[in-house]
Design a protein around this motif. Sequence first.
Motif, PDB file in Angstrom:
ATOM      1  N   PRO A  98       0.978  -1.403  -0.077  1.00 41.82           N
ATOM      2  CA  PRO A  98      -0.085  -0.016  -0.081  1.00 41.82           C
ATOM      3  C   PRO A  98       0.862   1.376  -0.088  1.00 41.82           C
ATOM      4  CG  PRO A  98      -1.131  -1.587   1.484  1.00 41.82           C
ATOM      5  CD  PRO A  98       0.377  -1.986   1.061  1.00 41.82           C
ATOM      6  N   LEU A  99       2.016   1.233   0.769  1.00 36.60           N
ATOM      7  CA  LEU A  99       2.905   2.369   0.746  1.00 36.60           C
ATOM      8  C   LEU A  99       3.443   2.790  -0.643  1.00 36.60           C
ATOM      9  CD1 LEU A  99       3.200   3.911   3.391  1.00 36.60           C
ATOM     10  CD2 LEU A  99       5.566   2.806   3.493  1.00 36.60           C
ATOM     11  N   ILE A 100       3.787   1.694  -1.217  1.00 31.53           N
ATOM     12  CA  ILE A 100       4.367   1.998  -2.779  1.00 31.53           C
ATOM     13  C   ILE A 100       3.049   2.406  -3.757  1.00 31.53           C
ATOM     14  CG2 ILE A 100       5.258   0.776  -4.941  1.00 31.53           C
ATOM     15  CD1 ILE A 100       6.758  -0.950  -2.743  1.00 31.53           C
ATOM     16  N   ALA A 101       1.861   1.626  -3.568  1.00 29.08           N
ATOM     17  CA  ALA A 101       0.593   2.151  -4.373  1.00 29.08           C
ATOM     18  C   ALA A 101       0.318   3.430  -4.201  1.00 29.08           C
ATOM     19  CB  ALA A 101      -0.359   1.176  -3.919  1.00 29.08           C
ATOM     20  N   MET A 102       0.716   4.117  -3.148  1.00 27.77           N
ATOM     21  CA  MET A 102       0.274   5.562  -2.785  1.00 27.77           C
ATOM     22  C   MET A 102       0.998   6.329  -3.794  1.00 27.77           C
ATOM     23  SD  MET A 102       0.832   7.542   0.667  1.00 27.77           S
ATOM     24  CE  MET A 102       2.471   7.752   0.754  1.00 27.77           C
ATOM     25  N   PHE A 103       2.303   6.026  -4.166  1.00 31.31           N
ATOM     26  CA  PHE A 103       3.118   6.926  -5.304  1.00 31.31           C
ATOM     27  C   PHE A 103       2.350   6.787  -6.690  1.00 31.31           C
ATOM     28  CE2 PHE A 103       6.088   6.548  -1.669  1.00 31.31           C
ATOM     29  CZ  PHE A 103       6.476   7.794  -1.663  1.00 31.31           C
ATOM     30  N   VAL A 104       1.739   5.416  -6.754  1.00 32.38           N
ATOM     31  CA  VAL A 104       1.189   5.119  -8.136  1.00 32.38           C
ATOM     32  C   VAL A 104      -0.237   5.823  -8.401  1.00 32.38           C
ATOM     33  CG1 VAL A 104       0.236   3.447  -9.695  1.00 32.38           C
ATOM     34  CG2 VAL A 104       2.305   2.826  -8.384  1.00 32.38           C
ATOM     35  N   ILE A 105      -0.981   5.799  -7.284  1.00 30.73           N
ATOM     36  CA  ILE A 105      -2.277   6.451  -7.294  1.00 30.73           C
ATOM     37  C   ILE A 105      -2.047   8.003  -7.292  1.00 30.73           C
ATOM     38  CG2 ILE A 105      -4.367   6.864  -5.744  1.00 30.73           C
ATOM     39  CD1 ILE A 105      -4.070   4.098  -4.438  1.00 30.73           C
ATOM     40  N   ALA A 106      -0.946   8.462  -6.851  1.00 31.28           N
ATOM     41  CA  ALA A 106      -0.788   9.768  -6.919  1.00 31.28           C
ATOM     42  C   ALA A 106      -0.691  10.407  -8.521  1.00 31.28           C
ATOM     43  CB  ALA A 106       0.564  10.315  -6.112  1.00 31.28           C
ATOM     44  N   THR A 107      -0.330   9.709  -9.453  1.00 32.08           N
ATOM     45  CA  THR A 107      -0.168   9.856 -10.800  1.00 32.08           C
ATOM     46  C   THR A 107      -1.745   9.573 -11.649  1.00 32.08           C
ATOM     47  OG1 THR A 107       0.653   7.717 -11.513  1.00 32.08           O
ATOM     48  CG2 THR A 107       2.241   9.282 -10.808  1.00 32.08           C
ATOM     49  N   LEU A 108      -2.790   9.219 -11.064  1.00 31.30           N
ATOM     50  CA  LEU A 108      -3.772   8.826 -11.496  1.00 31.30           C
ATOM     51  C   LEU A 108      -5.030   9.739 -11.259  1.00 31.30           C
ATOM     52  CD1 LEU A 108      -3.969   5.007 -10.370  1.00 31.30           C
ATOM     53  CD2 LEU A 108      -2.939   6.097 -12.614  1.00 31.30           C
ATOM     54  N   ARG A 109      -6.005  10.045 -12.384  1.00 33.60           N
ATOM     55  CA  ARG A 109      -7.198  10.516 -12.227  1.00 33.60           C
ATOM     56  C   ARG A 109      -8.189   9.278 -11.697  1.00 33.60           C
ATOM     57  NH1 ARG A 109      -9.275  14.911 -14.796  1.00 33.60           N
ATOM     58  NH2 ARG A 109      -8.038  14.691 -16.713  1.00 33.60           N
ATOM     59  N   TRP A 110      -8.562   9.539 -10.326  1.00 29.85           N
ATOM     60  CA  TRP A 110      -9.380   8.405  -9.920  1.00 29.85           C
ATOM     61  C   TRP A 110     -10.462   8.987  -9.171  1.00 29.85           C
ATOM     62  CZ3 TRP A 110      -6.628   3.485  -7.498  1.00 29.85           C
ATOM     63  CH2 TRP A 110      -7.591   2.424  -7.471  1.00 29.85           C
TER      64      TRP A 110
END
Lengths: 276, 318
Positions: B52-64
């Motif tokens: 989840p900590l890594i996923a945070m950086f990915v989600i930061a680049t998404l329109r969601w």
Amino acid sequence: MTRSRRSGTPVATVLSWLYALLLAAPLYYLAVSALKTNVEIFTRPFALPAHWLWGNFETAWRTADLGGALFNSVLISVVAIVLTLCLAVPAAYALARQDNRVARVVTGVFSAGFLIPPFAALIPTVILAIKMDLFYTREFQMLFLPASALPLSVLLLTQFMRTVPPALVESAALDGAGHWRLLFNVFIPIAMPGVVSVTILQLLTFWNEYLFALAITGTGPDVRTVQVALPTLVSDATNFGVLTAGTVLTLLPVYIAYSLASRRMQEALTAGAVKG
Amino acid sequence: MSTTSTLPGTRPGTAPPIVTGRRKAGGGLHSPRVLLLTIPSLVWFAVFTVGPLIAMFVIATLRWKGLLYEPTYVGTENVSHVFADPVFFDALRNSLVQVAIVIPIMIPLAFMLGYHLHTKPRGYRVLSVLYFSPGLISISITAMIFYGVLSPDGGVNGALRQIGLDSLATPWLADPSTALASLIAIDLWRGVGWTAVLFAARLASLPSDVVEAARMDGAGRFRIMWQIAFPMIKDYVRTLTMLQYLWTLFTSAALILLLTKGGPGTSSTTLSYLVYAKAFTQRDLGYSQVVGVVLLVLGIAGMLLIRALLRSSLENKR
């Protein structure tokens, strides 16, 4: 000598009791409000109740369905603590037995993990729950809570297990004991104070968990924990007597545990924060 | 931390050929393969914490837009959104105010109270039970207690009216000028006593002869506290300061959610609450996670700063 130690300076004495009073006042206000009506809470906030309104407790219990919520909290906390120990004890045993580079890297990972508050990854964790098809269930909480408890549990248990005298290991080895026998017959008995501390500390943490319980397990009456159920007593027309009665009921299990084992609990909680 | 005496090869006199087949199959009691036992816990930690900590950086680049929708990649668009949003800067300011008030008050006060407890003054049992008790109380219970205490007709205003200070009475949580201050006061209410108990526990583990020697030399109480006891537990002070800093910075969301919902306006919105609110009430996960990354960076930067501050002052003294 003892006299001078005990007397202290007046400033310190006054300050320490002033702060104690500040701590006690809201707790006193909580306790007396639980037995009053709204009108009495507003007009005579610190007086003892004129009529002791025990019905507030019953109303709170019924309105927030605290019985079911207490059951959910117990279930989640117990399963999570068993899982935590099953994961952390063997890991701590391994780290206490080995001190090579790999072991130090693993210890480093857990030390770093201990510092990062779980809240940092709340939203991705919710998404993980959805992907695992465990959103709005108690099961995800049972699986997730041990992970958040692992760093501290492993580090604390390792410290306790390092106190096992090497001679005991040697004699067990000569008897032909394997790892599991060594763990159960030698390491766990000697590290028992550590196991107890970790159990108390993490049970309390699991019991008190709020934001993850709210975001992942949710407010459904059949799955919600007691921490999530309690705030449902707040509304546009909050009955403060009922709310405070519910708060007292929610707080009671923890204080009963504390009164039964205050020393143990204090040791466990301070141990948890002492380990940096 | 010293090495354990069970390192491989610390058993002189055990010639390799003696190792039996059974022991070999089990990997040997002293083989590093025992570390395989750490794998389940590492897997668990990787799946539920590191992932989840890594996923945070990915989600930061998404329109969601909300948890049930499909995300699309937008690169740094969220970042520019966040840094053009006045709400973000309000939250940043509030978070900085919060830690800048809480930590410098909490740590010295807790140390002094902890030292006082450690000297076992009259009634110290009562004191330590009271100081300890916020450590038992969950966030939601704390919030419910203060919901009552700080409400317009609650305990604080009641007390003010009884001593004739009606003019000071205010709806503490609904008044933009007092909402954040109220939350900070609750942080201190919870944290000071609890931290004092931790300091007292640590001081109790120190050898008492140093303090005794200082007392014999006629050193005053204040001097013993700050110039002898404090340097001796400096490492611990640093650790607790870092932990309190991180807790204060990260975990204010729950209390705010229950008491003020960040309001009135943005007067009590912190970064931590913004992460929560953007994800769950305003359905903008990308924005939320950009703030999450900012929070993480602030957390690490603050930790390094505290480390440096509490280390250098120790060296200056020597």
